[in-house]
Write a protein that holds these residues in place. Structure first.
Motif, PDB file in Angstrom:
ATOM      1  N   PHE A  78      59.478  47.867  44.416  1.00  0.00           N
ATOM      2  CA  PHE A  78      59.893  47.046  45.556  1.00  0.00           C
ATOM      3  C   PHE A  78      60.328  45.655  45.100  1.00  0.00           C
ATOM      4  O   PHE A  78      61.308  45.101  45.598  1.00  0.00           O
ATOM      5  CB  PHE A  78      58.733  46.921  46.551  1.00  0.00           C
ATOM      6  N   GLU A 186      56.193  43.534  54.057  1.00  0.00           N
ATOM      7  CA  GLU A 186      57.515  44.098  53.806  1.00  0.00           C
ATOM      8  C   GLU A 186      57.437  45.473  53.166  1.00  0.00           C
ATOM      9  O   GLU A 186      58.279  46.341  53.430  1.00  0.00           O
ATOM     10  CB  GLU A 186      58.337  43.148  52.926  1.00  0.00           C
ATOM     11  N   ILE A 187      56.432  45.707  52.316  1.00  0.00           N
ATOM     12  CA  ILE A 187      56.269  47.042  51.708  1.00  0.00           C
ATOM     13  C   ILE A 187      55.941  48.063  52.790  1.00  0.00           C
ATOM     14  O   ILE A 187      56.493  49.174  52.807  1.00  0.00           O
ATOM     15  CB  ILE A 187      55.166  47.012  50.629  1.00  0.00           C
ATOM     16  N   SER A 190      59.041  48.609  54.965  1.00  0.00           N
ATOM     17  CA  SER A 190      60.093  49.369  54.288  1.00  0.00           C
ATOM     18  C   SER A 190      59.861  50.871  54.394  1.00  0.00           C
ATOM     19  O   SER A 190      60.804  51.670  54.330  1.00  0.00           O
ATOM     20  CB  SER A 190      60.168  48.963  52.808  1.00  0.00           C
ATOM     21  N   GLN A 191      58.576  51.266  54.590  1.00  0.00           N
ATOM     22  CA  GLN A 191      58.237  52.678  54.724  1.00  0.00           C
ATOM     23  C   GLN A 191      58.093  53.106  56.189  1.00  0.00           C
ATOM     24  O   GLN A 191      58.344  54.263  56.534  1.00  0.00           O
ATOM     25  CB  GLN A 191      56.938  52.958  53.970  1.00  0.00           C
ATOM     26  N   PRO A 193      59.341  51.210  59.445  1.00  0.00           N
ATOM     27  CA  PRO A 193      59.955  50.091  60.185  1.00  0.00           C
ATOM     28  C   PRO A 193      59.552  50.040  61.657  1.00  0.00           C
ATOM     29  O   PRO A 193      59.661  48.992  62.292  1.00  0.00           O
ATOM     30  CB  PRO A 193      61.459  50.346  60.031  1.00  0.00           C
TER      31      PRO A 193
END
Length: 308
Positions: A78, A186-187, A190-191, A193
């Motif tokens: 990431f 954010e991690i 990202s998976q 949303p």
């Protein structure tokens, strides 16, 4: 959330370049959204089994019932960055510009012993990478991290983030400050949303990081170029949370000790410099060891002889 390091107006471009080479600009500026409730839900679900190979829960973490791929490899992927076993004494010599030869037996080192470059990296790291309120000391973990950044050594940043996050598995919920909350947010996003509720909003932009002018003009060895005209009194600040009077007292005591260490170090260095001046006035060439102890550049004597 993380403290913002303004790229424009920062007095030391070299430190910014080191952070950029390490691939960590996302952790000091330009980081993404931070949903504190989401991060707390994620952290309280972490168990010791998440880091035990062979366990059914190995590397299985969840946020609001959804599985999250959170491992050293996924974090590195990431971040887009690519830690060796380095002697602690080697690290000590590097971050103190050779003034300290071995790591103190008590396990922590005074930040007054750091060179300017590593004093700046320590200040940034204590706010964003290895959260601590002990401004007068640096731990081995943070020392290792700033060494890797300062020497441009490729390292496994994902493992560092993972280990910092795993610390919460063995503590009471929310007892420790949470490192990298924006990165974790954010991690997860990202998976998944869609995981954020409609009435949930990210925290406001982080406050800018400030630097004590003592980092530039105190006892620290000048191992990098600093734009001194940008180091003004307006940068002098002591960040204190007034939530707990006990915390305020502890913080003030740390600040007082740091200032005292600075006074002692500067006084000792002044005596050495005055001794060199006296020797030069009497026509005696100072030994290289004396020049090193006083923090005088090695080629001063050569330059003087050339000019004469």
């Amino acid at each position: 959330m993380e403290v913002y390091l303004p790229e424009k107006g920062f007095s030391c471009q070299e430190v910014l370049d080191l952070i950029a080479v390490a691939g960590l600009m996302k952790t000091v500026s330009g980081f993404g959204r931070c949903f504190d409730k989401l991060v707390k839900k994620f952290v309280v679900n972490i168990t010791l089994d998440c880091n035990m190979a062979g366990s059914a829960e190995y590397r299985k973490m969840y946020a609001r019932g959804k599985p999250v791929n959170f491992s050293p490899i996924s974090i590195n992927s990431f971040m887009g960055v690519d830690v060796g076993d380095i002697s602690l004494n080697v690290i000590t010599k590097e971050i103190t510009a050779g003034h300290v030869k071995s790591w103190p037996k008590k396990g922590i080192m005074s930040t007054g012993a750091l060179s300017v470059k590593y004093a700046l990296l320590n200040r940034i790291g204590a706010a964003n990478w290895f959260l601590t309120n002990h401004s007068s000391h640096i731990s081995t973990g943070l020392a290792q991290l700033i060494y890797l950044i300062g020497t441009k050594t490729p390292f496994y940043f994902g493992a560092f983030v993972f280990e910092q996050t795993m610390k919460h598995a063995d503590t009471l919920p929310m007892k420790l400050p949470i490192d990298f909350p924006s990165l974790i947010s954010e991690i997860i996003l990202s998976q998944h949303p869609e995981i954020v509720a409609s009435d949930e909003h990210p925290l406001q932009k982080a406050i800018p990081l400030t630097f004590d002018p003592g980092l530039y003009v105190g006892p620290h060895v000048q191992d990098i170029i600093v734009e001194t005209d940008q180091v003004g009194a307006e940068n002098f600040s002591v960040s204190i949370s007034f939530a707990d009077p006990g915390d305020v007292l502890s913080e003030l005591m740390e600040v007082s000790k740091t200032l005292q260490d600075t006074i002692v170090s500067c006084t000792q260095r002044k005596k050495k410099v005055d001794l060199l001046i006296k020797r030069l006035t009497m026509g005696k060439a100072p030994a290289a060891e004396d020049r090193n102890q006083a923090g005088v550049v090695q080629d001063v004597g050569a330059s003087s002889s050339d000019s004469s």
